[in-house]
Design an enzyme around this catalytic site. Sequence first.
Site: not given
Length: 216
Positions: A134-136
């Site tokens: 998730m995210c980066i």
Amino acid sequence: MKKIAVILAGCGVYDGAEINEAVLTLLHIAKAGASYQCFAPDIEQLHTINHLNGEQMTPNRNVLVEAARIARGDIKALTLLDANNFDALIVPGGFGAAKNLCDFAIKGTQAKLNPEILRAAKAFANAKKPAGYMCIAPAMIPLIYSAGVKTTIGNDLDTANALQSLGAQHIDCAVDDIVIDEQHKLVSTPAYMLAQSILDADAGIKKLVTNVLAMS
């Protein structure tokens, strides 16, 4: 009971694991009736950031020691992660994923993974066990899986182009949604790449955890 390995990159959005993403991940794993074990590399952080003013601090901190704050001390060094003992892997984001687990934040398309992350993540991929990023953290995916793997970091053009250059197929994704690569049993969600609130982040993270568990 399904067992999920969770890899943390420290403690704090600017230099470690994004705390809300990490806690929401653990919460949804537990709510689904599964168990988790947290891991982190026993290494120095790239740098330590004062989260009040954004400035660099000294002395620098250790990723495992910092991640232990989130895990309430129940965490193991990444060297001890054996994919054979788990049903799936989940990696929350935060800049630590791009600074401590790999060097994407500094080197972009020349990025390399920390050797222990590469070993652990590839073990899940090679065993065809599901994983969620998730995210980066999805910036690591093209360094783990074969060319053409589907993933998302949301819709940031420069980051998406970098992932494409590394060999991934980037798919734009809303904050409350996920991208699933069925072939690789891989789920990704933008989380705080797009989230404006903890509720925004929670919607996608819940879907990610639910789908990773369903695949395992």
